[in-house]
Design an enzyme around this catalytic site. Structure first.
Site, short mmCIF file in Angstrom:
data_model
loop_
_atom_site.label_atom_id
_atom_site.label_comp_id
_atom_site.label_asym_id
_atom_site.label_seq_id
_atom_site.Cartn_x
_atom_site.Cartn_y
_atom_site.Cartn_z
N HIS A 23 0.84 -1.26 0.09
CA HIS A 23 0.06 0.03 -0.15
C HIS A 23 0.73 1.17 -0.04
O HIS A 23 0.57 2.36 -0.70
CB HIS A 23 -1.02 -0.11 1.33
CG HIS A 23 -1.91 -0.95 1.26
ND1 HIS A 23 -3.36 -0.65 1.27
CD2 HIS A 23 -2.11 -2.27 0.79
CE1 HIS A 23 -4.15 -1.99 1.03
NE2 HIS A 23 -3.26 -2.88 1.06
N ASP A 126 -5.12 6.28 2.45
CA ASP A 126 -5.49 4.92 2.37
C ASP A 126 -6.95 4.51 2.95
O ASP A 126 -7.13 4.87 4.01
CB ASP A 126 -4.45 3.71 2.98
CG ASP A 126 -4.56 2.26 2.33
OD1 ASP A 126 -5.53 1.72 2.74
OD2 ASP A 126 -3.89 1.92 1.59
#
Length: 486
Positions: A23, A126
């Site tokens: 990520h 995120d």
């Protein structure tokens, strides 16, 4: 290329990645994309993760980009985690994953305190960092979520969550039709995103979904030309702006060549080995940073690679955790394949390998970073999904793009579960390799389509390419918000 919005205020983006390599990496690329076009970027991380980002920082400094790493102390001990456990790949066992997620959420107040005097125009975080929605609202700035999925998987996941598709499904083998998806889509429960769970995850998942509904838009690491139908359907269904600004690993046409020029000693050895192989002859096998394949399955995979007689590079997690795999490797396997097989333990220069002319196929776990890197390299794939949205990515590659073949795995490879049985036999591995790598019309069509999508990926970053335009629009829209409020 510089920012050309109204006024003189330089847009300041705050990027908050999930503390997990798969990520963090695309968000680091996003930071460079924004800064290269005139924005200022604060990249939020923690001390241990900052060490991992040393190469990124060096590249940013060399390019004189306005990207600043902001380190916040990670409260590991306060949440029952070992000292220094600051990345999800360091968490030992599913029982501590909730602790880790709660420790991430505890960064809310330190981040808020840091940002009070730095005038951000936007927080891009995120989707797993749901708590940043509170920070953005208190500061009065937009929150845009970073979605680590492609458009295809994002749309399917949204419908599954919105309609609570899995709520009353008890049969693990029953095919579920995803109603409202623009093309036919059937999945079993284990193949759906969200099927991987741990104690307390449902509560976190609900918060993530609630904050997604409240966000001001989404950024996706994909490009319009790859999956137009699914991106447009997702945008219409969400009724929010979706900026496709990928492939983020492909910042400009010289990026890949530049990465190759900065090879370390290990990379140089890998390059030398690849240079000795025929073009298109090598299969690259890698299952990413988080997937944890059981020892028996690794042995079966290795025997399939050996039986195929194909040259290969195999990235393998063995070491102290799986001593039986190390014993098996040393007990004749490495010696038998030494003339046509390279085994890499731990980290591998994946992008550099995929872009080498010797690579003719990529056996992948179908994590989106790996999938989009394979697409950019123009390499056909053998798909071996493990968990999360990886089964959806497999469907995009095999059924929609038609640039890959399935190895045939149907069940979930549970993270942290080392008691599972072998899912894919050596014979199946050998057959899938032959299907992808051998000569013949079907394999050639896979290769042609893969090359075509690689060309489209590069065009997305042309001066008037879709991703290039979307990055400019994102900076302009958020910059205008800053100037309007200033």
């Amino acid at each position: 290329m510089t920012y050309t919005g109204r006024g003189s205020v330089r847009p300041h983006f705050v990027l908050v990645p999930m503390l997990l390599q798969g990520h963090t990496i695309p968000m680091a690329d996003m930071a460079c994309l924004l800064a290269e076009r005139g924005a200022q970027v604060s990249f939020i991380t923690t001390p241990v993760n900052a060490v991992r980002l040393a190469g990124f920082v060096a590249d940013v400094e060399a390019a004189c980009l306005a990207v600043r790493l902001v380190e916040l102390r990670f409260p590991a001990a306060e949440f029952g985690l070992p000292d220094g456990c600051e990345n999800m790949d360091m968490v030992q066992g599913k029982d501590l994953l909730l602790n880790f997620m709660e420790a991430c959420a505890a960064l809310r107040e330190p981040l808020k305190a840091h940002l009070r005097h730095s005038a951000p125009c936007c927080i891009v975080s995120d989707k797993m960092q749901w708590w940043t929605g509170d920070v953005a609202r208190e500061l009065g700035v937009p929150r845009v979520t970073f979605n680590g999925y492609c458009g295809f998987s994002s749309l399917a996941r949204y419908i599954i969550n919105r309609d609570k598709v899995l709520e009353h499904v008890t049969d693990e083998n029953k095919l579920i039709t995803i109603q409202g998806f623009p093309t036919p889509l059937e999945l079993t429960r284990p193949q759906c995103p969200g099927s991987l769970s741990f104690p307390g995850m449902e509560k976190i998942r609900d918060k993530i979904y609630e904050e997604e509904l409240r966000c001001d838009g989404e950024v996706i690491n994909s490009f319009r030309e790859l999956e137009t139908l699914y991106i447009e359907s997702f945008e219409q269904m969400r009724r929010k702006k979706v900026w496709t600004i990928g492939p983020m690993c492909l910042r400009d046409s010289n990026t890949m060549a530049a990465r190759g020029n900065k090879a370390s000693m290990d990379e140089a050895q890998c390059l030398q080995w690849l240079d000795s192989m025929k073009p298109g002859s090598v299969i690259f096998v890698s299952f990413g940073s988080l997937a944890c394949t059981i020892p028996q399955q690794l042995v079966e995979l290795g025997l399939g690679l050996e039986a195929s007689k194909k040259p290969f590079i195999w990235v393998i997690k063995a070491g102290a955790k799986f001593p039986e795999v190390e014993e098996w490797l040393a007990d004749g396997f490495e010696e038998r394949v030494k003339d046509r097989g390279m085994i890499i333990r731990g980290w591998a220069p994946q992008v550099m390998i995929l872009w080498h002319q010797a690579i003719g196929g990529f056996m992948t776990h179908c994590g989106w970073n790996s999938t989009i890197e394979g697409i950019c390299a123009g390499v056909p794939m053998i798909t071996w999904p493990h968990f999360a949205e990886q089964f959806l990515n497999e469907k995009l590659v095999v059924d929609v793009l038609k640039t890959g073949v399935k190895v045939g795995v149907k069940g979930l490879t549970e993270w942290g579960n080392e008691q599972q049985e072998v899912m894919v036999t050596r014979d199946v591995v050998e057959t899938s390799l032959s299907t992808l790598m051998d000569e013949g019309e079907a394999a050639e069509k896979l290769r042609v389509r893969a090359k075509d999508y690689a060309i489209k990926a590069r065009r997305a970053f042309d001066e008037e390419g879709s991703s290039n335009n979307n990055i400019r629009l994102l900076i302009q829209e958020m910059g205008n918000t800053t100037n309007a409020s200033g």
